[in-house]
Design an enzyme around this catalytic site. Sequence first.
Site, PDB file in Angstrom:
ATOM      1  CB  CYS A 173      21.006  43.656 -23.003  1.00 50.95           C
ATOM      2  SG  CYS A 173      20.437  44.082 -24.630  1.00 50.95           S
ATOM      3  NE  ARG A 179      19.604  41.727 -17.551  1.00 53.40           N
ATOM      4  CZ  ARG A 179      18.958  42.489 -16.682  1.00 53.40           C
ATOM      5  NH1 ARG A 179      18.459  41.953 -15.587  1.00 53.40           N
ATOM      6  NH2 ARG A 179      18.810  43.785 -16.888  1.00 53.40           N
ATOM      7  CD1 TRP A 235      14.412  40.905 -25.726  1.00 57.72           C
ATOM      8  CD2 TRP A 235      14.426  43.135 -25.919  1.00 57.72           C
ATOM      9  NE1 TRP A 235      13.124  41.316 -25.984  1.00 57.72           N
ATOM     10  CE2 TRP A 235      13.102  42.668 -26.111  1.00 57.72           C
ATOM     11  CE3 TRP A 235      14.670  44.505 -25.997  1.00 57.72           C
ATOM     12  CZ2 TRP A 235      12.038  43.532 -26.368  1.00 57.72           C
ATOM     13  CZ3 TRP A 235      13.610  45.360 -26.259  1.00 57.72           C
ATOM     14  CH2 TRP A 235      12.312  44.862 -26.442  1.00 57.72           C
ATOM     15  CG  ASN A 254      20.813  46.295 -19.905  1.00 65.96           C
ATOM     16  OD1 ASN A 254      19.893  46.298 -20.711  1.00 65.96           O
ATOM     17  ND2 ASN A 254      20.620  46.209 -18.598  1.00 65.96           N
ATOM     18  N   GLY A 255      20.614  48.753 -22.268  1.00 63.99           N
ATOM     19  CA  GLY A 255      19.877  50.015 -22.156  1.00 63.99           C
ATOM     20  C   GLY A 255      19.890  50.764 -23.477  1.00 63.99           C
ATOM     21  CD  GLU A 281       0.147  36.740 -14.034  1.00 63.88           C
ATOM     22  OE1 GLU A 281       0.066  37.789 -14.684  1.00 63.88           O
ATOM     23  OE2 GLU A 281       1.178  36.045 -14.022  1.00 63.88           O
ATOM     24  CE  LYS A 304       3.145  34.451 -16.507  1.00 59.39           C
ATOM     25  NZ  LYS A 304       3.070  35.576 -15.675  1.00 59.39           N
ATOM     26  CD  GLU A 307       4.485  36.197 -19.880  1.00 55.90           C
ATOM     27  OE1 GLU A 307       5.202  37.135 -20.210  1.00 55.90           O
ATOM     28  OE2 GLU A 307       4.170  35.969 -18.704  1.00 55.90           O
ATOM     29  CG  HIS A 315     -21.363  44.634 -22.554  1.00 56.90           C
ATOM     30  ND1 HIS A 315     -22.580  45.261 -22.648  1.00 56.90           N
ATOM     31  CD2 HIS A 315     -21.315  44.123 -21.301  1.00 56.90           C
ATOM     32  CE1 HIS A 315     -23.237  45.153 -21.505  1.00 56.90           C
ATOM     33  NE2 HIS A 315     -22.489  44.461 -20.671  1.00 56.90           N
ATOM     34  CE  LYS A 366      11.989  37.249 -14.123  1.00 62.52           C
ATOM     35  NZ  LYS A 366      10.673  36.595 -14.072  1.00 62.52           N
TER      36      LYS A 366
HETATM   37  O1  M6R Z   1       9.932  43.402 -13.117  1.00 63.70           O
HETATM   38  P1  M6R Z   1       8.503  43.823 -13.201  1.00 63.70           P
HETATM   39  O2  M6R Z   1       7.612  43.099 -12.247  1.00 63.70           O
HETATM   40  O3  M6R Z   1       8.333  45.301 -13.068  1.00 63.70           O
HETATM   41  O4  M6R Z   1       8.055  43.412 -14.658  1.00 63.70           O
HETATM   42  C1  M6R Z   1       6.811  43.782 -15.164  1.00 63.70           C
HETATM   43  C2  M6R Z   1       6.500  43.040 -16.441  1.00 63.70           C
HETATM   44  O5  M6R Z   1       7.447  43.305 -17.419  1.00 63.70           O
HETATM   45  C3  M6R Z   1       6.447  41.521 -16.221  1.00 63.70           C
HETATM   46  O6  M6R Z   1       5.547  41.194 -15.210  1.00 63.70           O
HETATM   47  C4  M6R Z   1       6.042  40.806 -17.520  1.00 63.70           C
HETATM   48  O7  M6R Z   1       4.696  41.064 -17.805  1.00 63.70           O
HETATM   49  C5  M6R Z   1       6.334  39.323 -17.435  1.00 63.70           C
HETATM   50  N1  M6R Z   1       6.657  38.843 -18.721  1.00 63.70           N
HETATM   51  C6  M6R Z   1       5.211  38.531 -16.902  1.00 63.70           C
HETATM   52  O8  M6R Z   1       5.374  37.168 -16.931  1.00 63.70           O
END
Ligand code: M6R
Length: 615
Positions: A2, A29, A78, A104-105, A484, A488, A491, A507, A610
């Site tokens: 949010c 957000r 969100w 937010n929260g 990583e 990407k 997501e 395995h 985010k």
């Molecule tokens: O703000 P942060 O680096 O602590 O966030 C951690 C994860 O939420 C963040 O890296 C998330 O996995 C992203 N969607 C990655 O692209």
Amino acid sequence: MCGIFGLITNQEIDIGKITLESIKRLEYRGYDSCGVATITDGKLFIKKDAGKIDEIHKKLKLDSFPNGSKLAVAHTRWATHGPPTKINSHPHVDCSNKIAICHNGIIDNFIELKEDLISKGHEFKSETDTEVIAHLIEEFMNMGLDFKEASKEAMKKCVGGFAIVACHVDYPNYLIVVRKESPLIVGIEEGKTAYCASDIPAFLPYTRKCYVLNDNEMAVLRAGEVEFYSLQEEKKISKELQEIEWSIDAAEKGGYDHFMLKEIHEEPLALRKTLKIPKDEIQKFAKILVNSEKIYITAAGTSFYASLAGKFIITRFLGKYIEAIECSEFQIQLEDCMENNAAVIAVSQSGETIDLIEAVRWAKEKKNAKILAITNIVGSSLTRYSDEAIVTRAGPEIGVAATKTYSTQVLTLAIIALEIAEILKSIPDEELEKYRKALAKTPDIVEHLLNNDIKKLKKIVRNLEKSHNFFFLARGISIATAKEGGLKLKEIACRFVEGYSAAHAKHGPISLVRKGFPIIFIAPPDETYERLVGNVMEFKARGGLIISVVVESDKIISELSDITIRIDQPASKYFNLFTPITFIPALQLLAYFYAVYVGLNPDQPQNLAKTVTVH
Ligand code: M6R
């Protein structure tokens, strides 16, 4: 999760337009619903609905405010409590329709508060926890308090992590802003306009002067001025005015189709800036690690994968094991066994990930740990709970998928590693110099890829369009890159991806492989290369479509591959150690082009936000 925004002014400015543009800049957000509110002639005006901001704007003209409006509160959501519907969208109001609130929260004790308020006659319209706050303020006002005092009392009753902005029709000359755990920044154009937002880019086009609110602090925003209070100590407090260094271009798309693509292109610059982090900042970190008997590294998501790469690089020179543990598991797994006085490296681009904040607070308070933070955000919660903090120089990252913040995190950890090598003299000076030169070359290698290989990466995507499952495999340090790169694609392109150890894949996971199943091998010419060749052959023998990421001069794995992505860097051990930085942009671009090719918006992956400020 949010985004909230507020503004109050005495200027003749287009509040509607500013408010709309500001929540657009916070849309990363959360983007399942949004709303705006203002007060004119003693009345509250609200526009809100479910959907993305552009869709709602088309229907409701979000930027069209009644004449004479001098304040606004706004929100992009969100969903946590209640699905994304018009009724659950913010702003929320009290029974008398005089208070509008954006939040937010999460209010952890909202059920208990709601029951109590219902028993006192309050009528609720939504399923959200947020609405409780509006009614709680109303309840305290019914007891005779003014808006400011009632807000203070109401927020003291709320348990959880949150940030709010609220306005009241009978008090149109101020906004109330409160922070507990969720981020909140106040921007100020002295004597003219005051802003508040969950993140700086929201008001960056209008002012660079800001105050960062700490937990349990309240601000009263008036046109061009602000006063701060501590919720706990019942007193006015003073705060330091800060100057934001980011340029507004950094918060705009600047000609690119998406923030993600722009931010990948910003990686060379972000890396160059991060290479310039002053040596004394790095030294402080390095010395603590050298002198600590036990070291942990913790983070979430992409930052955790950066931590895996960084841990590998640091241990090379430190000669001590570093335990990497996801922040959500930190306390539960270490409750009974964590030593006192350990060092904890905490990595987070936002510095607000709630699981990480809880982990470091627990480690600090209960285990007397030294917290070493690496974050991209000055003044974030993480920096406040840490003993030492290094701020990466990635600049604002708006795309939900972390890109330049990942490579600058790994780079920062690599710089620390080389500092440790210098302190401990764990390698000869000439070797150290060669590692330093290789690290300094990382921005050029990334830049070369961006200048030369974009078309080729776009083309590769067409060969993969029909695939819905992928493996990203590697050995050694490149497992971090595989995880990583896989995250990407998962997501933003909504494909199922397993980022895994190439050795371990035998395995179990290998049983999924059929003709044409795509497997992306991350294959720098390091000490794992020969064995990786064997793994490539095993998957090829079962009909897998082999895609490899290799260095320019590679011969064997590229020969075995159906598709090869070459990174123009020397086949040398000094460069191999930094491939988590130089190989990752190709995988970020692959994911980006894949998402665009299949018609998805890479900047707004479904169900994601985010900054994850809920458990
Ligand atoms: O703000 P942060 O680096 O602590 O966030 C951690 C994860 O939420 C963040 O890296 C998330 O996995 C992203 N969607 C990655 O692209």
